[in-house]
Design a protein around this motif. Structure first.
Motif, PDB file in Angstrom:
ATOM      1  N   GLN A  18       0.840  -1.191   0.000  1.00  0.00           N
ATOM      2  CA  GLN A  18       0.000   0.000   0.000  1.00  0.00           C
ATOM      3  C   GLN A  18       0.878   1.244   0.000  1.00  0.00           C
ATOM      4  N   PRO A  19       0.763   2.113  -1.005  1.00  0.00           N
ATOM      5  CA  PRO A  19       1.604   3.316  -1.040  1.00  0.00           C
ATOM      6  C   PRO A  19       1.135   4.344  -0.022  1.00  0.00           C
ATOM      7  N   SER A  20       2.066   5.135   0.467  1.00  0.00           N
ATOM      8  CA  SER A  20       1.753   6.244   1.371  1.00  0.00           C
ATOM      9  C   SER A  20       2.062   7.551   0.657  1.00  0.00           C
ATOM     10  N   PHE A  53       5.409   8.415  -1.336  1.00  0.00           N
ATOM     11  CA  PHE A  53       5.338   8.741  -2.760  1.00  0.00           C
ATOM     12  C   PHE A  53       5.994  10.086  -3.058  1.00  0.00           C
ATOM     13  N   LEU A  54       5.810  11.062  -2.175  1.00  0.00           N
ATOM     14  CA  LEU A  54       6.480  12.353  -2.353  1.00  0.00           C
ATOM     15  C   LEU A  54       7.997  12.192  -2.283  1.00  0.00           C
ATOM     16  N   GLN A  55       8.453  11.343  -1.370  1.00  0.00           N
ATOM     17  CA  GLN A  55       9.901  11.101  -1.286  1.00  0.00           C
ATOM     18  C   GLN A  55      10.413  10.433  -2.559  1.00  0.00           C
ATOM     19  N   PHE A  56       9.636   9.522  -3.101  1.00  0.00           N
ATOM     20  CA  PHE A  56       9.984   8.867  -4.359  1.00  0.00           C
ATOM     21  C   PHE A  56      10.089   9.888  -5.497  1.00  0.00           C
ATOM     22  N   PRO A 109      15.809  15.500  -0.688  1.00  0.00           N
ATOM     23  CA  PRO A 109      16.221  14.162  -1.168  1.00  0.00           C
ATOM     24  C   PRO A 109      16.730  13.294  -0.034  1.00  0.00           C
ATOM     25  N   SER A 110      16.463  12.015  -0.123  1.00  0.00           N
ATOM     26  CA  SER A 110      16.891  11.062   0.903  1.00  0.00           C
ATOM     27  C   SER A 110      18.208  10.408   0.499  1.00  0.00           C
ATOM     28  N   ASP A 111      18.712   9.555   1.369  1.00  0.00           N
ATOM     29  CA  ASP A 111      20.012   8.916   1.133  1.00  0.00           C
ATOM     30  C   ASP A 111      20.077   8.095  -0.159  1.00  0.00           C
ATOM     31  N   VAL A 155      12.388   3.164  -5.675  1.00  0.00           N
ATOM     32  CA  VAL A 155      10.986   2.800  -5.850  1.00  0.00           C
ATOM     33  C   VAL A 155      10.370   2.348  -4.535  1.00  0.00           C
ATOM     34  N   ARG A 156      11.142   1.680  -3.725  1.00  0.00           N
ATOM     35  CA  ARG A 156      10.611   1.184  -2.428  1.00  0.00           C
ATOM     36  C   ARG A 156      10.280   2.316  -1.471  1.00  0.00           C
ATOM     37  N   LEU A 157      10.713   3.528  -1.777  1.00  0.00           N
ATOM     38  CA  LEU A 157      10.340   4.667  -0.930  1.00  0.00           C
ATOM     39  C   LEU A 157       8.833   4.892  -0.943  1.00  0.00           C
TER      40      LEU A 157
END
Length: 296
Positions: A122-124, A128-131, A185-187, A289-291
């Protein structure tokens, strides 16, 4: 007196036309094909003496059989087909190893009608914004490298129609207008962007393999992601990130043909390095994608 002159003539005419070389040690003996009397008679008639070796037979020349290298899967088609086989191998490996959850690529295959019931896929909205943010960093990086580089190889991949950074900017702007907080942006995105910049400075073939695989991954899994996120989070809204001007398969085909053309001039060692980079590219994209299923 006459007999002495005859012996002198015979001795002066007797010059055996044969010479011994350093490699004649294998010759055990010579057998004359004519007798001394026959020699005298022939010399009188002006004929030459012929000597032969009856015991020496040279060994037959054996030609070494030429061995051809076994081709890699997809090599006859081009480097992009070789990378596709790498992607298929990764997919089959990760499906076999179900216990590994850090490096799974099933996100490219999930379907909106195929949920495991516990909300795993289930996407959050936060995820999704982080992605989207990390994806924008990746696409902006590769597009900037292509546009700014003086390497002739990169010139073939400018304005291909696959560019995504502009569409991502519009999507993030829309989310911002909906009073949603856009994260930095994340790591995973930062690490991959830095990796791409370093590779671009070292090797054009390696960078172009990442370039192709990033677009290939997005096109192969992007439509599934768009449908699922639109249904679950956006009430059917279609994002610019997943829109294309023209047939996206034709656009990707044009890039594929150009990369295969350049790949014909690469050494086998360079191609093998590209295949290793393809594995790295799919792993990076899998992390990003897993973000989408990120939970706070």
């Amino acid at each position: 007196m006459e007999k002495a002159m005859q012996q002198h003539v015979v001795s002066s005419l007797w010059r055996p036309p044969i010479s011994f070389r350093h490699d004649a040690g294998d010759l055990q003996y010579f057998k004359f094909g004519i007798s001394w009397n026959q020699m005298n008679g022939r010399r009188k008639n002006g004929e030459s003496l012929v000597l032969c070796c009856s015991e020496y037979n040279p060994p037959p020349v054996v030609k070494k059989r030429k061995r051809y290298r076994k081709q890699y899967p997809g090599e006859s088609t081009g480097i992009t087909e070789e990378m596709r086989f790498v992607a298929m191998k990764l997919r089959n490996t990760t499906k076999t190893d179900i216990t590994s959850k850090k490096e799974t690529y099933e996100e490219y295959d999930y379907d909106a009608d195929n949920d495991d019931g516990d909300g795993t896929w289930q996407p959050s909205m936060e995820g999704f914004l982080q992605f989207l943010v990390d994806s924008k960093l990746i696409f902006s990086t590769i597009e900037r490298v292509i546009d700014d580089s003086h390497d002739v190889s990169y010139a073939y991949f400018r304005r291909t129609g696959l560019e995504r950074s502009e569409g991502l900017s519009k999507d993030l702007e829309w989310f911002s207008q909906q009073t949603m907080v856009i994260p930095p942006p994340s790591d995973p995105g930062i690490s991959y962007a830095q990796c791409l910049e370093e590779i671009a400075e070292k090797s054009a073939p390696l960078f172009l393999c990442h370039f192709y695989n990033i677009y290939f991954s997005h096109i192969a899994g992007g439509q599934v992601i768009a449908r699922r996120v639109s249904e679950k989070l956006l009430e059917g809204r279609e994002l610019e990130f997943f829109k294309w001007e023209g047939d996206v398969e034709d656009l990707l085909k044009g890039v594929r043909e150009k990369l295969n053309m350049l790949g014909e001039h690469w050494s086998r060692d360079e191609k093998n390095k590209c295949l290793r980079e393809a594995t790295k590219s799919f792993r990076y994209m899998g992390q990003i994608v897993r973000l989408i299923i990120l939970r706070s």
